[in-house]
Design a protein around this motif. Structure first.
Motif, PDB file in Angstrom:
ATOM      1  N   ALA A 166       0.833  -1.209   0.000  1.00 56.86           N
ATOM      2  CA  ALA A 166       0.000   0.000   0.000  1.00 56.86           C
ATOM      3  C   ALA A 166       0.864   1.254   0.000  1.00 56.86           C
ATOM      4  CB  ALA A 166      -0.931  -0.003   1.220  1.00 56.86           C
ATOM      5  N   GLY A 167       1.941   1.242   0.788  1.00 54.64           N
ATOM      6  CA  GLY A 167       2.819   2.399   0.851  1.00 54.64           C
ATOM      7  C   GLY A 167       3.584   2.629  -0.436  1.00 54.64           C
ATOM      8  N   VAL A 168       4.118   1.552  -1.005  1.00 53.53           N
ATOM      9  CA  VAL A 168       4.851   1.665  -2.267  1.00 53.53           C
ATOM     10  C   VAL A 168       3.905   2.127  -3.380  1.00 53.53           C
ATOM     11  CG1 VAL A 168       6.068   0.350  -4.051  1.00 53.53           C
ATOM     12  CG2 VAL A 168       6.624  -0.006  -1.642  1.00 53.53           C
ATOM     13  N   GLY A 169       2.686   1.569  -3.398  1.00 57.11           N
ATOM     14  CA  GLY A 169       1.699   1.992  -4.387  1.00 57.11           C
ATOM     15  C   GLY A 169       1.326   3.452  -4.227  1.00 57.11           C
ATOM     16  N   ALA A 170       1.250   3.921  -2.966  1.00 53.83           N
ATOM     17  CA  ALA A 170       0.920   5.322  -2.706  1.00 53.83           C
ATOM     18  C   ALA A 170       2.018   6.245  -3.217  1.00 53.83           C
ATOM     19  CB  ALA A 170       0.706   5.539  -1.203  1.00 53.83           C
ATOM     20  N   ILE A 171       3.266   5.889  -2.960  1.00 52.42           N
ATOM     21  CA  ILE A 171       4.391   6.722  -3.425  1.00 52.42           C
ATOM     22  C   ILE A 171       4.424   6.765  -4.950  1.00 52.42           C
ATOM     23  CG2 ILE A 171       6.915   6.931  -3.481  1.00 52.42           C
ATOM     24  CD1 ILE A 171       6.919   5.613  -0.684  1.00 52.42           C
ATOM     25  N   ALA A 172       4.213   5.616  -5.582  1.00 47.69           N
ATOM     26  CA  ALA A 172       4.235   5.557  -7.047  1.00 47.69           C
ATOM     27  C   ALA A 172       3.107   6.384  -7.648  1.00 47.69           C
ATOM     28  CB  ALA A 172       4.136   4.102  -7.510  1.00 47.69           C
ATOM     29  N   SER A 173       1.899   6.243  -7.111  1.00 47.69           N
ATOM     30  CA  SER A 173       0.757   6.979  -7.672  1.00 47.69           C
ATOM     31  C   SER A 173       0.870   8.477  -7.392  1.00 47.69           C
ATOM     32  CB  SER A 173      -0.559   6.425  -7.115  1.00 47.69           C
ATOM     33  OG  SER A 173      -0.553   6.394  -5.707  1.00 47.69           O
ATOM     34  N   PHE A 174       1.418   8.855  -6.241  1.00 50.23           N
ATOM     35  CA  PHE A 174       1.615  10.275  -5.931  1.00 50.23           C
ATOM     36  C   PHE A 174       2.594  10.913  -6.920  1.00 50.23           C
ATOM     37  CE2 PHE A 174       4.107  13.606  -3.808  1.00 50.23           C
ATOM     38  CZ  PHE A 174       3.094  14.483  -3.436  1.00 50.23           C
ATOM     39  N   THR A 175       3.691  10.203  -7.190  1.00 53.23           N
ATOM     40  CA  THR A 175       4.690  10.717  -8.132  1.00 53.23           C
ATOM     41  C   THR A 175       4.098  10.858  -9.528  1.00 53.23           C
ATOM     42  OG1 THR A 175       6.407   9.566  -6.865  1.00 53.23           O
ATOM     43  CG2 THR A 175       7.011  10.359  -9.052  1.00 53.23           C
ATOM     44  N   THR A 176       3.366   9.840  -9.958  1.00 52.25           N
ATOM     45  CA  THR A 176       2.733   9.871 -11.282  1.00 52.25           C
ATOM     46  C   THR A 176       1.734  11.017 -11.384  1.00 52.25           C
ATOM     47  OG1 THR A 176       2.971   7.469 -11.450  1.00 52.25           O
ATOM     48  CG2 THR A 176       1.417   8.516 -12.945  1.00 52.25           C
ATOM     49  N   ALA A 177       0.960  11.208 -10.323  1.00 49.44           N
ATOM     50  CA  ALA A 177      -0.050  12.276 -10.326  1.00 49.44           C
ATOM     51  C   ALA A 177       0.595  13.648 -10.461  1.00 49.44           C
ATOM     52  CB  ALA A 177      -0.882  12.207  -9.041  1.00 49.44           C
TER      53      ALA A 177
END
Length: 345
Positions: A162-173
């Motif tokens: 969940a944390g890794v997915g959050a960091i990845a999606s935040f960066t992409t956004a």
């Protein structure tokens, strides 16, 4: 434009936070429970259908905040398909080949809506284009299945996926919004909010796991964003930025494949050689290992931002440095082979 991302983030986070307790009750009722075992780090039975909360939070936030389109419909239908596969696996423990088939079919849902990579800019060139032609569909399937699996395989500690997915999606956004592509930015923001709202219950000590329902959904959505971005812009950064940010689970998956191949084990056979296992063997507890991997992912996110600003030889040099650092680190941690204890098992 980045301020526009606040609404889908907050809405998705609120929904995920509110419905996760109800999903937990459902998981126990339908038997989606992860029992303790030799490979597991938890000591008590845990509900593992938490990804359902992430899915509903993401879907509702997207439908409310993003203009409806054919591409959006394709992404939502593909995401729904992979969630159904995840639910069945969390309840019945599907064979690896059946899950793989489900992942391939979810990729075909995107392709059916014409979401596939047909060309992109040369990431190390200057204005040149790479045309996939007859490799377009195989490449898209590979990309989606790969991302779906790397997130699934790293889901081994409380709050990690969940944390890794959050960091990845935040960066992409952030990068998509900065470039003016608001639809993919808002989709990424909704995924970020969903992960943040859920991680409150999933961080150590977790009260619920996301299960394959969540880990495969996060991986699929990240893959779908990158492919859809490549379709709209033909820009290589749409593909490479998420890949760089997700470098840790990608490296972990690559090491697992090499490790199992060298030992003669089936590629899909679970083991205790993943990076989080190695970190805990070296004395870290769950929280320390997860926070360490968050920090590495954050560093990779910074590298992804730098890559988006670089061109030609500098972009190639950055990728080479990252790949070298990952290879050296993995070798030092012994992730390419099994330890003596594991060989005897």
């Amino acid at each position: 434009m980045i301020s526009m991302l606040g609404f889908p983030v907050l809405l998705a986070a609120l929904i995920a936070y509110c419905i996760t307790p109800f999903v937990k009750k459902i998981a126990f009722k339908v038997g989606a429970v992860d029992l303790p075992g030799e490979r597991k780090v938890h000591k008590i039975p845990m509900p593992r259908l938490g990804g359902l909360a992430i899915y509903f939070a993401f879907t509702i936030a997207v439908l409310v905040s993003v203009p409806f389109s054919k591409d959006l419909l394709g992404i939502l239908l593909g995401g729904t398909f992979i969630v159904v596969v995840g639910i069945l696996d969390d309840i019945y423990q599907l064979p690896a080949k059946v899950k793989l088939l489900g992942q391939i079919l979810s990729a075909f849902v995107l392709i059916a809506f014409d979401i596939k990579v047909e060309w992109m800019t040369n990431p190390f060139g200057d204005g040149e284009y790479i045309y996939f032609e007859y490799l377009s569909i195989p490449f898209t399937i590979f990309w989606v299945v790969a991302f779906t699996n790397i997130t699934n395989l790293i889901d081994g500690l409380d709050g990690l996926a969940a944390g890794v997915g959050a960091i990845a999606s935040f960066t992409t956004a952030c990068l998509a919004a900065q470039a003016g592509y608001m639809e993919p930015a808002m989709l990424s923001a909704a995924l970020f909010g969903s992960c943040i709202g859920f991680v409150r219950y999933n961080f150590n000590p977790a009260t619920i796991f996301m299960g394959d329902t969540g880990s495969m959904f996060i991986g699929f959505i990240l893959a779908a964003f990158s492919v859809d971005g490549a379709v709209k812009t033909a820009a290589s950064i749409s593909l490479f930025v998420p890949a760089i940010v997700m470098g840790l689970p990608i490296a972990d998956t690559a090491c697992a494949i090499v490790r199992r191949y060298r030992s003669g084990r089936p590629i899909f056979q679970p083991d205790k050689g993943h990076i989080h296992h190695r970190l805990m063997e070296q004395g870290m507890n769950q929280k320390q290992a997860v926070l360490f991997m968050y920090a590495i992912t954050g560093a990779l996110a910074v590298a992804a931002v730098l890559y988006a600003e670089l061109k030609g030889i500098w972009a190639a040099l950055l990728i080479a440095v990252i790949a070298t650092a990952v290879a050296v680190g993995a070798r030092k941690m012994g992730m390419f082979s099994y330890k003596d204890r594991e060989k005897q098992e």
